[in-house]
Scaffold this motif. Structure first.
Motif, PDB file in Angstrom:
ATOM      1  N   GLU A  15       0.860  -1.179   0.000  1.00  0.00           N
ATOM      2  CA  GLU A  15       0.000   0.000   0.000  1.00  0.00           C
ATOM      3  C   GLU A  15       0.894   1.224   0.000  1.00  0.00           C
ATOM      4  O   GLU A  15       2.022   1.190   0.499  1.00  0.00           O
ATOM      5  N   THR A  17       0.947   5.539   0.513  1.00  0.00           N
ATOM      6  CA  THR A  17       0.252   6.700   1.042  1.00  0.00           C
ATOM      7  C   THR A  17       1.176   7.900   0.984  1.00  0.00           C
ATOM      8  O   THR A  17       2.399   7.751   1.010  1.00  0.00           O
ATOM      9  N   GLY A  18       0.604   9.073   0.882  1.00  0.00           N
ATOM     10  CA  GLY A  18       1.383  10.301   0.908  1.00  0.00           C
ATOM     11  C   GLY A  18       1.905  10.708  -0.447  1.00  0.00           C
ATOM     12  O   GLY A  18       1.563  10.136  -1.481  1.00  0.00           O
ATOM     13  N   ARG A  33       1.682  -6.153   7.053  1.00  0.00           N
ATOM     14  CA  ARG A  33       0.946  -4.895   7.204  1.00  0.00           C
ATOM     15  C   ARG A  33      -0.146  -4.956   8.260  1.00  0.00           C
ATOM     16  O   ARG A  33      -0.329  -4.015   9.022  1.00  0.00           O
ATOM     17  N   ARG A  39       2.548   1.181  10.823  1.00  0.00           N
ATOM     18  CA  ARG A  39       1.419   1.948  10.264  1.00  0.00           C
ATOM     19  C   ARG A  39       1.426   3.384  10.773  1.00  0.00           C
ATOM     20  O   ARG A  39       1.260   4.333  10.006  1.00  0.00           O
ATOM     21  N   GLU A  40       1.613   3.554  12.080  1.00  0.00           N
ATOM     22  CA  GLU A  40       1.631   4.905  12.641  1.00  0.00           C
ATOM     23  C   GLU A  40       2.783   5.722  12.061  1.00  0.00           C
ATOM     24  O   GLU A  40       2.618   6.904  11.761  1.00  0.00           O
ATOM     25  N   ALA A  42       4.123   5.327   9.119  1.00  0.00           N
ATOM     26  CA  ALA A  42       3.743   5.653   7.738  1.00  0.00           C
ATOM     27  C   ALA A  42       2.816   6.864   7.715  1.00  0.00           C
ATOM     28  O   ALA A  42       2.991   7.774   6.887  1.00  0.00           O
ATOM     29  N   ASP A  43       1.852   6.900   8.626  1.00  0.00           N
ATOM     30  CA  ASP A  43       0.925   8.030   8.690  1.00  0.00           C
ATOM     31  C   ASP A  43       1.651   9.337   9.010  1.00  0.00           C
ATOM     32  O   ASP A  43       1.336  10.388   8.446  1.00  0.00           O
ATOM     33  N   GLN A  44       2.651   9.262   9.887  1.00  0.00           N
ATOM     34  CA  GLN A  44       3.394  10.466  10.256  1.00  0.00           C
ATOM     35  C   GLN A  44       4.313  10.944   9.135  1.00  0.00           C
ATOM     36  O   GLN A  44       4.555  12.139   9.001  1.00  0.00           O
ATOM     37  N   ALA A  46       3.746  10.393   5.807  1.00  0.00           N
ATOM     38  CA  ALA A  46       3.013  10.599   4.557  1.00  0.00           C
ATOM     39  C   ALA A  46       2.965  12.055   4.085  1.00  0.00           C
ATOM     40  O   ALA A  46       2.973  12.285   2.872  1.00  0.00           O
ATOM     41  N   THR A  50       6.227   9.647  -0.175  1.00  0.00           N
ATOM     42  CA  THR A  50       5.360   8.574  -0.665  1.00  0.00           C
ATOM     43  C   THR A  50       5.833   7.325   0.061  1.00  0.00           C
ATOM     44  O   THR A  50       6.932   6.833  -0.190  1.00  0.00           O
ATOM     45  N   ARG A  53       4.290   0.526   2.353  1.00  0.00           N
ATOM     46  CA  ARG A  53       4.344  -0.575   3.326  1.00  0.00           C
ATOM     47  C   ARG A  53       3.955  -1.810   2.540  1.00  0.00           C
ATOM     48  O   ARG A  53       3.002  -1.791   1.773  1.00  0.00           O
TER      49      ARG A  53
END
Length: 161
Positions: A15, A17-18, A33, A39-40, A42-44, A46, A50, A53
């Motif tokens: 996946e 993100t960003g 995943r 995951r956290e 990746a969110d920070q 993004a 790009t 994960r």
């Protein structure tokens, strides 16, 4: 869910993100995943990167093609980097650090490496640890990676995971 096809035909699920420069997060051997603490992170990241994960081969939604070899996981990373656009930065966690180093040593177009908790005990005062520390200070990056992958017995065991 997007997938890439590795050199040996294995389907690797990921996946993204960003937006921004590509960054591939490489999880520990037993993670994928759905059960990853990355995951956290990746969110920070993004807003600036790009972030990819992925499920390492044989885990989660990714397929597997035996026999296992670290070189095949490097080929998986190469397929991901091609999909997102090189050069990419690699963030390795635990045994994912070893894969990031294998990828850099194999010539994958890597911009930066981030290694979190590589399977190396900094409190251990062994000849290998001292040699590795000296290599970090005195050798080229390529020489240090080669030493890391071949000169410390514990890494030879872990790369078989």
């Amino acid at each position: 869910m997007p997938t890439v096809t590795s050199r040996d035909g294995t389907r690797i699920a990921y996946e993204s993100t960003g937006s921004g420069p590509p960054l591939v997060l490489i999880d520990a051997a037993g993670h994928f995943r759905a059960n990853s603490s990355l995951r956290e992170l990746a969110d920070q990241l993004a807003p600036e990167f790009t972030v990819l994960r992925y499920d390492r081969r044989g885990r989660g939604d990714s397929a597997d093609t035996p026999p296992y070899a670290p070189a095949r996981e490097v080929e998986d990373l190469a397929a991901l980097v091609t999909a997102v656009g090189a050069p990419a930065s690699l963030y390795g966690y635990s045994s994912g650090c070893l894969l990031a180093l294998h990828a850099a040593a194999a010539g994958l177009d890597v911009h930066r490496l981030v290694l979190l908790e590589p399977p190396l005990d900094p409190a251990e005062d062994s000849a290998e640890q001292r040699a590795f520390t000296a290599a970090l200070r005195e050798s080229s990056g390529e020489d240090t990676v080669a030493f890391f992958l071949t000169g410390i017995p514990v890494f030879r065991k872990i790369t078989l995971l």
